[in-house]
Design a protein around this motif. Sequence first.
Motif, PDB file in Angstrom:
ATOM      1  N   ASP A  51       0.827  -1.211   0.000  1.00 27.05           N
ATOM      2  CA  ASP A  51       0.000   0.000   0.000  1.00 27.05           C
ATOM      3  C   ASP A  51       0.864   1.265   0.000  1.00 27.05           C
ATOM      4  O   ASP A  51       0.509   2.270  -0.640  1.00 27.05           O
ATOM      5  CB  ASP A  51      -0.947   0.006   1.196  1.00 27.05           C
ATOM      6  CG  ASP A  51      -2.061  -1.022   1.061  1.00 27.05           C
ATOM      7  OD1 ASP A  51      -2.331  -1.454  -0.078  1.00 27.05           O
ATOM      8  OD2 ASP A  51      -2.650  -1.403   2.085  1.00 27.05           O
ATOM      9  N   ASP A  52       1.996   1.222   0.708  1.00 29.14           N
ATOM     10  CA  ASP A  52       2.919   2.360   0.682  1.00 29.14           C
ATOM     11  C   ASP A  52       3.481   2.560  -0.721  1.00 29.14           C
ATOM     12  O   ASP A  52       3.653   3.690  -1.185  1.00 29.14           O
ATOM     13  CB  ASP A  52       4.080   2.129   1.663  1.00 29.14           C
ATOM     14  CG  ASP A  52       3.614   2.075   3.107  1.00 29.14           C
ATOM     15  OD1 ASP A  52       3.135   3.110   3.602  1.00 29.14           O
ATOM     16  OD2 ASP A  52       3.731   1.010   3.723  1.00 29.14           O
ATOM     17  N   GLU A  92      -5.425   0.930  -7.934  1.00 27.40           N
ATOM     18  CA  GLU A  92      -5.468  -0.529  -7.859  1.00 27.40           C
ATOM     19  C   GLU A  92      -5.020  -1.179  -9.171  1.00 27.40           C
ATOM     20  O   GLU A  92      -4.621  -2.334  -9.188  1.00 27.40           O
ATOM     21  CB  GLU A  92      -6.871  -1.002  -7.483  1.00 27.40           C
ATOM     22  CG  GLU A  92      -7.153  -0.949  -5.998  1.00 27.40           C
ATOM     23  CD  GLU A  92      -6.180  -1.775  -5.165  1.00 27.40           C
ATOM     24  OE1 GLU A  92      -5.914  -2.940  -5.522  1.00 27.40           O
ATOM     25  OE2 GLU A  92      -5.675  -1.251  -4.167  1.00 27.40           O
ATOM     26  N   ARG A 108      -1.551  -2.527  -8.859  1.00 26.74           N
ATOM     27  CA  ARG A 108      -1.252  -3.541  -7.846  1.00 26.74           C
ATOM     28  C   ARG A 108      -0.198  -4.553  -8.306  1.00 26.74           C
ATOM     29  O   ARG A 108       0.693  -4.908  -7.522  1.00 26.74           O
ATOM     30  CB  ARG A 108      -2.547  -4.246  -7.437  1.00 26.74           C
ATOM     31  CG  ARG A 108      -2.404  -5.310  -6.367  1.00 26.74           C
ATOM     32  CD  ARG A 108      -2.036  -4.758  -5.016  1.00 26.74           C
ATOM     33  NE  ARG A 108      -3.039  -3.891  -4.429  1.00 26.74           N
ATOM     34  CZ  ARG A 108      -2.936  -3.369  -3.199  1.00 26.74           C
ATOM     35  NH1 ARG A 108      -1.879  -3.637  -2.448  1.00 26.74           N
ATOM     36  NH2 ARG A 108      -3.882  -2.574  -2.727  1.00 26.74           N
TER      37      ARG A 108
END
Length: 285
Positions: A210-211, A233, A236
């Motif tokens: 997430d960072d 996203e 990802r």
Amino acid sequence: MDQETKLVLVTDDTPVFFIIQHSDGTNTVVGERTIPLEGCFNFRDLGGYVNTAGKTVRWGKLYRSSLLTNITEKDKDTLEKLGVSWICDLRSTSEIAAKPTPALANIKNRHIPIGTAKNESTESQKIYIPDDHRVYEPLMGESYRVFVQSKAGFREIFNDIIEKEEVPFLFHCTAGKDRTGVLGALLLKLLDVPENIILADYELTNQYADDILGEMQGLVNAFSTSEKKIDLENFRPMAEARPAYLEIAFDEMQKEYGSVDAYLEKGIGITPTEKAKFQTMMLEG
């Protein structure tokens, strides 16, 4: 832990190292793998891994991290306490121009890019960034093939570590995942750490996915030609440390040289004497 085993605290400040004194007279050093900094994530020590000969990588010698742009004064103090001799910035010239590393009075900062030319323009080039998550996994695989071709860069880094004996040292890219992951894997491979352990160390970055997505938002803002907001996203696949990515790099080395060890020796140019010296520097037990 038996009654005769003693645990001795070596330092009461960052980093914390312990010496376990066993009843047979032997000692084992234990350190902290992840070192929390205020303005930098994914800062890790590569120490503590056991190689194929049963020797252990020394703690406090090899550090890896994400970019250092936002480190605080306390973080700078921590880097000095770690004894970091020099920092190796693996990013491109344009990435550094967009997010430079602050000056550190007592630590050298060198730019040795992986995956791009050293004389690349400092100008931020606007690029088209697809809004389709399916394109990014293949793109990551291609990036790892490109990293393998940066043999001159790897040679320069290993020369500074082995010939000049400049350790402890810290190496990083933007997320501390891809270019950093390949260099970390090569360092551990040169120390004869088993591949399954190397892959497990690589995967530790996933706790910061997430960072990393947050950092990608900044890169998208800096380099994208699109004014349309892109769903983070979609990135990802680029934010995760998937073992398949590192295995693509290993496969590329094997395809060209027969093995990762041969890539280190014939591709990068690490001689048996240099390998032995590096292992003497970095291994104990």
